[in-house]
Design an enzyme around this catalytic site. Structure first.
Site, mmCIF file in Angstrom:
data_model
loop_
_atom_site.group_PDB
_atom_site.id
_atom_site.type_symbol
_atom_site.label_atom_id
_atom_site.label_comp_id
_atom_site.label_asym_id
_atom_site.label_seq_id
_atom_site.Cartn_x
_atom_site.Cartn_y
_atom_site.Cartn_z
ATOM 1 N N GLU A 249 -10.008 3.718 13.929
ATOM 2 C CA GLU A 249 -9.208 4.882 14.315
ATOM 3 C C GLU A 249 -9.932 6.197 14.040
ATOM 4 O O GLU A 249 -9.453 7.041 13.288
ATOM 5 C CB GLU A 249 -7.850 4.823 13.618
ATOM 6 N N GLU B 66 -6.237 -5.877 14.790
ATOM 7 C CA GLU B 66 -5.029 -5.914 13.967
ATOM 8 C C GLU B 66 -3.921 -6.497 14.831
ATOM 9 O O GLU B 66 -3.798 -6.154 16.004
ATOM 10 C CB GLU B 66 -4.639 -4.503 13.497
HETATM 11 C C1 GAL Z 1 -3.231 0.507 12.023
HETATM 12 C C2 GAL Z 1 -4.265 1.013 11.061
HETATM 13 C C3 GAL Z 1 -4.096 0.423 9.695
HETATM 14 C C4 GAL Z 1 -2.659 0.507 9.275
HETATM 15 C C5 GAL Z 1 -1.810 -0.205 10.264
HETATM 16 C C6 GAL Z 1 -0.335 -0.133 9.982
HETATM 17 O O1 GAL Z 1 -3.127 1.353 13.090
HETATM 18 O O2 GAL Z 1 -5.544 0.729 11.519
HETATM 19 O O3 GAL Z 1 -4.920 1.095 8.810
HETATM 20 O O4 GAL Z 1 -2.283 1.833 9.248
HETATM 21 O O5 GAL Z 1 -1.957 0.390 11.533
HETATM 22 O O6 GAL Z 1 0.020 -0.648 8.782
#
Ligand code: GAL
Length: 965
Positions: free
Chosen positions: A451, A531
């Site tokens: 990000e 993620e």
């Molecule tokens: C993502 C981010 C993580 C964390 C997650 C939500 O967008 O990369 O660091 O913030 O969302 O828990």
């Protein structure tokens, strides 16, 4: 010396007098290392400087130039701190939990501007920790080269030795080293370090976690000769069966030789000695490949010599792998690899980011036992010991550069973007990631960061990375420069569209991407979710759907679940079970409990989602073909054979064992086998096969007795998915006549039973707005009806109905609540899904069986209290009261129940699990149905439609029988 602010607020200043990065390996005199010993523990040529330091903390920058670094400075009035530590966890300064709002006044590259008056940084503008420590130089180190090593310091520091300025460093998560030979003297010496919480580098460290400062990895002084191995890069080629060492030397190497020795698992040692200006390469007769399933390592020793005199010895462990991207697939060791990965932040509930080896071992054991094979070092290079453990235990590492500028640059081209002022810092972070970790065979992919948007910084950063190492690159904010395509939190339906070439790539909040960012779609690259499956609170629903989708499409290479561990902190003197989250320290700005989104709590007690993930990711699958009366098993391993594993089988009839036995199973990677059912199926009753596969070759780290796989295979129709219940196979309508009656009298009942349509808000309900959509809805506002009937001999029946009103199209549950007074319940038994908590979209690991439990044991202590504790697909439930009477419950449909030792009202108001103390009363809710928990993300995605209660009308019947003692 440069004024402090011109160091701290200059983005091009990433360090002064720092040594170039190098692969992790201490100099040692030890010529042999035991197989399991951590190389990072070798300490015969170094002086560990962990332990007590004198300490003084100030909420902002102290006066510069007051001479605190001088050896003679009087620090007798200072505190003491034990390093490594995050200063906030040792009681100095306020931990701030911010997702992406910069915690200081945002005005790059400045960090000292005035923030709003209620912000923590209004007072704690730039917390500074001064640390001083004396050490005695070992007598035999006279004349040697001396290097001071800091494993990690947040966010910037200056260091002096005996008052002499040894250097400055930024980049919190990579080691910093300084040659301090010229400053150290025989006998006693003094090191002084000044650590600043914020610097321009903090603009690239805007990760979603506690904002902490400190010296939180090892501090060490080590000695080398004047001629030394400055860096060793190992290249192990599976095709050529060679190991080569590309060496950077320090000092004058004329006339020196270098020996490279490789130890093989089966063929003994192989070594070459060459002049130091040649590249040593060892050829091996055969090589075995390393994988997460079979982590075969080759110990490597490099010795620098003058004649027979040993000058420097370093130990490594390497391994052989191959990788190739072909036809949108990632071929690892020749096989298409799908990552069963998890994101892991470094977090210890008491120590913050200052991890212990035991804590890391617990993590890797639990991660492997949950059938993960990969870990993302979200979002920065990790403690060096973690990589050794990943090599040794077997985990594919997605290793990430310490670059995130979410608050300014998420899906945007702002900072670092195209601005050359930030390039030195970006390149430094990428170079230090790769040069420090590239000898680890477990590192399978590199990530340019998280990000941080897109721009030339990443185009150039990717080029730099490729010049340092050939392994593939992932970067979700600029797929155009990566080898993989990736996106965060795509729901399974999006994956389906993507695989079909129809998906639109968007940010988590629908941000429309720039062509420059991701290139034209569909891409020709394999896809990973860097993620997915956001495990916040009561979550991890629809996890099987992810894997069914992934396994259908060759271009989908798996993903990394978010995330391993919650970030609750245990403040000194806290109540047992209390975990602080954002705001609990008075920290402003904060993002509340958004840091509590892991499969395990901060103390590593599993949340219920862990069992689901373990089950879905199991290495063995099974089916039962009723017509052919055959059981089959399939191995999902790519590389490992299952040899002579013991398969324990039980044939369950109505929850009791009708037959059981065991047999031996061997399966080559990817192979299936089938065999005749080992027992006849009973003519009546509900039957399941329960299979437990015990691994005869269980690795040493695995918890003894933990099966390789556990399977439940229905003999009848497989269960259908969805929120509405199926028929109860065990239901028989009670005999005798029933007549209208008033609500029943039950032991300890505090109030008449009532229909409930809502539930305590879960993190996911809140995130998708379900709680707002249904706020204030009370059963009396909907068309609900509850009628009681009485039968003979303690039998009674509840008839519930619900007719949706126009403004009431969706409910959380349709259930019947009972509240019992203090001490009234003694035990509960049920035949249904258990023993763990389960919901209609998260029940893979909860097998149908007969379970008994203490009534207070069925609730789950989520860090932020929320709906919890349900057991579903129940056929029969029996509650034993303290006075000996029993209440049985059945229903024509499978039902759910929730039994908690506190009221829903208490649950709704508590902010921390530790506030929810059992008060002796119990609440029992019988559910006809309850919506699922969801699990795609916690900020927009709703529970999948098939698990939502979107019904125009519902009716339910519960039959009770109160049986005397
Ligand atoms: C993502 C981010 C993580 C964390 C997650 C939500 O967008 O990369 O660091 O913030 O969302 O828990």
């Amino acid at each position: 010396m440069l004024p402090l602010l011109s160091l701290l607020e200059d983005p091009t200043m990433v360090g002064m007098y720092k040594l170039p990065p190098r692969s992790t390996a201490w100099p040692t005199r030890q010529l042999e290392v035991a197989p399991g010993q951590l190389l990072f523990d070798l300490d015969d040529c170094r002086l560990k400087l962990n332990g007590f330091w004198k300490f003084r903390w100030t909420p902002t920058l102290p006066e510069d130039g007051d001479g605190f670094a001088a050896a003679e400075f009087d620090d007798s009035g200072w505190d003491e701190i034990v390093l490594p530590a995050n200063f906030e966890c040792a009681g100095y300064g306020t931990p701030i939990y911010s997702n992406y709002t910069y915690p200081f006044h945002c005005d790059p590259p400045h960090v000292m501007g005035e923030p709003p008056a209620d912000w923590t940084t209004f007072v704690e503008r730039n917390p500074t920790g001064r640390c001083r420590r004396r050490f005695t130089l070992p007598a035999e180190w006279g004349g040697k080269r001396l290097v001071l090593y800091f494993g990690a310091v947040q966010s910037a520091f200056r260091v002096w030795v005996n008052g002499g300025f040894a250097g400055y460093s930024e980049n919190s998560m990579s080691p910093a080293e300084f040659d301090v030979t010229g400053f150290v003297r025989p006998g006693e010496n003094l090191i002084a370090v000044e650590v600043y919480k914020y610097c321009s580098g903090s603009y690239l460290e805007d990760q979603d976690f506690w904002r902490l400062s400190g010296i939180f990895r090892d501090v060490t002084l080590y000695a080398t000769e004047r001629e030394y191995l400055a860096d060793v890069r190992l290249a192990a080629s599976a095709a050529a069966k060679t190991v080569r060492a590309e060496i950077v030397y320090g000092g004058d190497t004329a006339g020196l030789t270098v020996e490279l020795r490789v130890r093989t698992p089966r063929d003994g040692d192989f070594a070459v000695t060459v002049p130091a200006d040649e590249i040593p390469e060892v050829a091996l007769p055969a090589v075995e490949l390393w994988s997460a399933e079979l982590p075969v390592l080759y110990p490597v020793r490099v010795i620098l010599k003058r004649g027979e005199t040993v000058l420097d010895v370093r130990h490594y462990r390497t391994g052989f792998t191959t990788f190739e991207i072909r036809d949108r697939q990632f071929l690892f060791n020749g096989k298409p690899l799908r990552f069963h990965g998890v994101n892991r932040h470094e977090h210890d509930p008491r120590r913050g980011r200052a991890l212990t080896l035991d804590g890391m071992k617990t993590d890797i054991r639990m991660i492997k036992e949950a059938n993960f094979d990969a870990v993302r070092s979200s979002h920065y290079p990790n403690d060096p010991r973690w990589y050794e453990l990943c090599d040794l235990y077997g985990l594919y590492v997605l290793d990430e550069a310490n670059i995130e500028s979410h608050g300014l640059s998420y899906h945007a081209c702002v900072l670092p973007g195209d601005d050359p002022a930030w390039f030195p810092s970006v390149f430094d972070r990428i170079e230090r990631l790769v040069k420090v970790n590239r000898n680890h065979v477990s590192v399978t992919l590199w990530s340019l960061g998280n990000e941080a948007g897109y721009g030339d910084a990443f185009t150039e950063g990717a080029k730099l990375l490729r010049s340092l190492d050939p392994r593939p690159i992932q970067y979700a904010d600029m797929n155009a420069v990566a080898d993989f395509d990736s996106q965060t939190y795509p729901p399974p339906a999006w994956l389906e569209e993507y695989a079909g070439g129809n998906a639109e790539r968007k940010g988590e909040h629908g941000e429309i991407p720039h062509l420059r960012q991701h290139g034209a779609g569909p891409s020709s690259k394999p896809f990973i979710m860097n993620e997915y499956a956001h495990a916040m609170g009561n979550s991890t629903g629809n996890f099987p759907e992810y894997w069914e989708t992934i396994e259908k499409h060759p271009c989908l290479a798996g993903g990394f679940l978010w995330e391993w561990c919650e970030h609750g902190l245990i403040p000194a003197g806290a109540e047992p079970g209390f975990f602080a989250y954002g705001g609990d320290f008075g920290d402003v700005p904060n993002n509340g409990n958004f840091c509590c989104d892991g499969l395990v709590r901060a103390d590593r007690i599993p949340n219920p989602g862990l069992a689901e993930v373990r089950q879905v990711q199991q290495p063995v699958r099974g089916t039962f073909d009723r017509a052919a009366n055959r059981l089959s098993l399939t191995s999902r391993f790519l590389f490992r054979s299952i040899r002579g594993a013991e398969l324990l089988w039980v044939l369950l009839r109505n929850g009791g064992a009708a037959a059981s036995g065991s047999l031996r199973v061997s399966l080559a990677p990817g192979e299936s086998c089938s065999f005749d059912a080992p027992a006849p199926i009973p003519a009546d009753g509900e039957c399941f096969w329960r299979l437990t596969l015990l691994d005869s070759n269980a690795p040493h780290w695995r918890t003894p007795g933990l099966p390789l796989a556990e399977l439940e295979l229905p003999v009848g129709e497989p269960e259908k998915r969805g929120v509405l219940p199926g028929a109860n196979p065990l239901y028989h309508a009670p005999s005798g006549a029933f007549h209208a009656a008033s609500a029943p009298e039950l032991p300890g009942l505090l109030e008449p039973p009532a229909i409930v349509l809502d539930r305590a808000v879960t993190d996911n309900d809140r995130g998708c707005g379900f709680d707002r959509r249904t706020a204030g809805r009370r059963p009396e506002d909907c068309a609900v009806r509850l009628d009681w009937e009485a039968g003979a001999a303690g039998a009674f029946r509840a008839r519930l109905s619900f007719l949706a009103q126009p403004d009431c199209p969706e409910i959380a549950r349709f259930g019947l609540r009972f509240r019992f007074g203090s001490g009234s319940l003694a035990e509960v038994e049920y035949y249904g899904r258990g023993p763990g908590e389960n919901y209609c979209d998260r029940r893979s690991a909860a097998f149908v069986g007969r379970y008994a439990a203490a009534p207070e044991s069925l609730a789950t202590a989520y860090t932020r209290p929320q709906e919890n504790g349900r057991r579903g697909d129940v056929r029969e439930l029996a509650i034993r009261f303290a006075d000996g009477r029993r209440l049985t419950v059945v229903s024509p449909e499978l039902f759910g129940f929730t039994l908690r030792p506190y009221s829903s009202a208490a649950l709704e108001t508590a902010a921390h699990a530790a506030e929810l103390l059992p008060d002796g009363t119990f609440e029992l809710i019988l559910d006809y149905a309850q919506r699922g928990v969801g699990g795609d993300d916690s900020w927009g995605c709703d529970v999948h439609t098939e698990y939502r209660l979107l019904c125009s009308e519902l009716s339910a019947v519960f039959d009770f029988q109160l049986i005397p003692e």
